[in-house]
Enzyme design. Structure first.
Site, mmCIF file in Angstrom:
data_model
loop_
_atom_site.group_PDB
_atom_site.id
_atom_site.type_symbol
_atom_site.label_atom_id
_atom_site.label_comp_id
_atom_site.label_asym_id
_atom_site.label_seq_id
_atom_site.Cartn_x
_atom_site.Cartn_y
_atom_site.Cartn_z
ATOM 1 C CB CYS A 50 -44.288 60.707 12.977
ATOM 2 S SG CYS A 50 -45.958 60.263 12.458
ATOM 3 C CD GLN A 114 -51.612 56.809 5.769
ATOM 4 O OE1 GLN A 114 -52.213 57.206 6.775
ATOM 5 N NE2 GLN A 114 -52.164 56.777 4.584
ATOM 6 C CD GLN A 118 -46.169 54.482 9.987
ATOM 7 O OE1 GLN A 118 -47.005 54.325 10.883
ATOM 8 N NE2 GLN A 118 -45.740 55.675 9.624
ATOM 9 N N GLY A 189 -41.894 59.866 0.695
ATOM 10 C CA GLY A 189 -42.513 58.672 1.254
ATOM 11 C C GLY A 189 -44.020 58.688 1.113
#
Length: 427
Positions: A50, A114, A118, A189
């Site tokens: 994002c 996070q 990723q 998610g």
């Protein structure tokens, strides 16, 4: 060969541009395959989240601009569309960059965990596409090790400051008492799961989880006493929500202006608070123009995030020190790839001589010579060939008085010990 990191992120590009260059997970493997087919590109990794889209590539000298041209072409953007927003790091700067990204030092939320997951997902996609070779494979394994060490040796993860936590904090500012709020979570998610955990701890009055795959929504909702619905059922339940937090991988908006307008009317204009932390966005931007609707995107979370950063600044400085050391270690390993390996050269030469002599020994057998004669030829000829060059060089060294080479040869061949290692034939 050169390593480059090329991309844009939340610090260099606005949200609408980040949406245009984002890669959907289901399309990334094909994109990687296409990227490594470009002239001069031998390895590639695509990291798309994002907050960033980045290409990591190993390229031939003179091909450094190929990844950028490919990125523009792949997304159908003009040649100058990204110029002012892109950054590029070469060699040691590229190594440092991926280490900083994986440890959360380059994230909107300093030290957020996070991003490491990723990066690992991007690695798995690259392996699926067979777009990694030894140098980048080694780089990524070291990246994971660096991130793990930073987590264990510093307090970079102290004080909860994830994007999900920030979204919940922002919701608390609007609804002072979450115990009175119904929260709709869109997606299933990791980010939505973290938001659900924070809301469950608050606790929110009611949780609704919506997802394209109903089974995934049910699995998440069951862990936090929530209620699961399919995305197709959103219009029927949207009016129930005081707070909406959305994070999916959809390429198209999940919530349209009409859907939210209808929900506001059904709520008799009781305000709704929406947080869209997806890229591309899950909620149409025009929703923000509706009365009684408060829409925040991921870029709007920065003020709340900054309030919680003070405790991590010292840990970040410690992490940079660890990264400095690990960058040099990787580069030292990589430099060895450019050095001619004498062991490989010695073995390759010996194997070539062996194959040549073995072929001639077989010719002797085919010509009627006895096996003993062929073996004697093979042993004598191979010994002479293997020892000819080193023997000649050692004779020259003795004549020149090159004692260093003579001592090195003695150590290399361990001549003093070799005769004692051969067992007596009568033993």
């Amino acid at each position: 060969m050169a390593l480059i990191a090329l991309g844009l992120n939340h610090l260099t590009a606005p949200l609408d541009l980040r949406e245009q260059v984002a890669f959907a997970p289901e399309n990334t493997a094909d994109a990687l395959s296409d990227l490594v087919r470009q002239p001069g590109v031998s390895e590639a990794l695509i990291l798309s989240t994002c907050n960033r889209t980045e290409l990591y590539c190993t390229v031939d000298s003179g091909a450094e601009t190929i990844p950028q041209r490919w990125l523009l072409s792949h997304h159908g953007l003009g040649t100058r569309k990204l110029d002012e927003f892109l950054y590029r790091h070469d060699e040691n700067a590229a190594v440092r960059h991926i280490f900083r990204v994986a440890t959360g030092l380059d994230s909107m939320v300093l030290g957020e965990p996070q991003i490491l997951g990723q990066v690992k997902d991007a690695y798995q996609l690259a392996r699926t596409a067979h777009s990694l070779g030894t140098p980048m494979e080694r780089l990524l394994q070291q990246t994971f090790a660096v991130a793990k060490r930073v987590r264990s040796d510093t307090r970079i993860g102290a004080n909860t400051v994830s994007v999900a936590y920030t979204a919940v904090r922002l919701a608390e500012r609007v609804f002072t008492d979450l115990k009175q709020a119904c929260v709709l979570l869109i997606g299933a998610g990791e980010t939505i799961e973290l938001a659900a955990r924070h809301l469950f701890d608050a606790p929110a009055r009611r949780l609704i989880v919506a997802n394209r795959t109903l089974e995934h929504a049910q699995a998440l909702a069951s862990r936090f006493s929530g209620y699961a619905i399919a995305l197709d059922d959103l219009p029927q339940h949207l009016a129930e929500a005081d707070i909406v937090i959305s994070s999916t991988a959809s390429r198209e908006p999940i919530l349209t202006r009409k859907m939210v307008a209808d929900a506001i009317r059904a709520r008799r204009h009781k305000p709704m608070f929406l947080v869209d932390i997806a890229v591309p966005r899950d909620i149409e931007a025009d929703v923000a123009k509706l009365d009684d609707v408060f829409l925040y995107t991921i870029d709007d979370l920065r003020d709340v995030i900054n309030e919680n950063m003070q405790g991590r600044q010292q840990a970040a400085r410690e992490a940079e020190t660890i990264i400095d050391l690990q960058v040099e270690r990787y580069l030292a390993w990589r430099r060895t790839l450019d050095v001619r390996n004498p062991i490989l050269q010695l073995r390759a030469g010996a194997e070539a001589q062996r194959d040549e002599v073995l072929s001639k020994a077989r010719q002797l057998l085919n010509a009627g010579r006895t096996p003993e004669q062929a073996l004697e030829f093979l042993a004598n000829t191979l010994t002479n060939k293997l020892l000819h060059t080193p023997s000649a060089n050692l004779r020259d060294a003795a004549l020149r008085g090159d004692h260093d080479l003579l001592l090195a040869a003695e150590r290399l061949y361990d001549a003093s010990a070799s005769t004692h290692d051969i067992p007596d034939k009568d033993a």
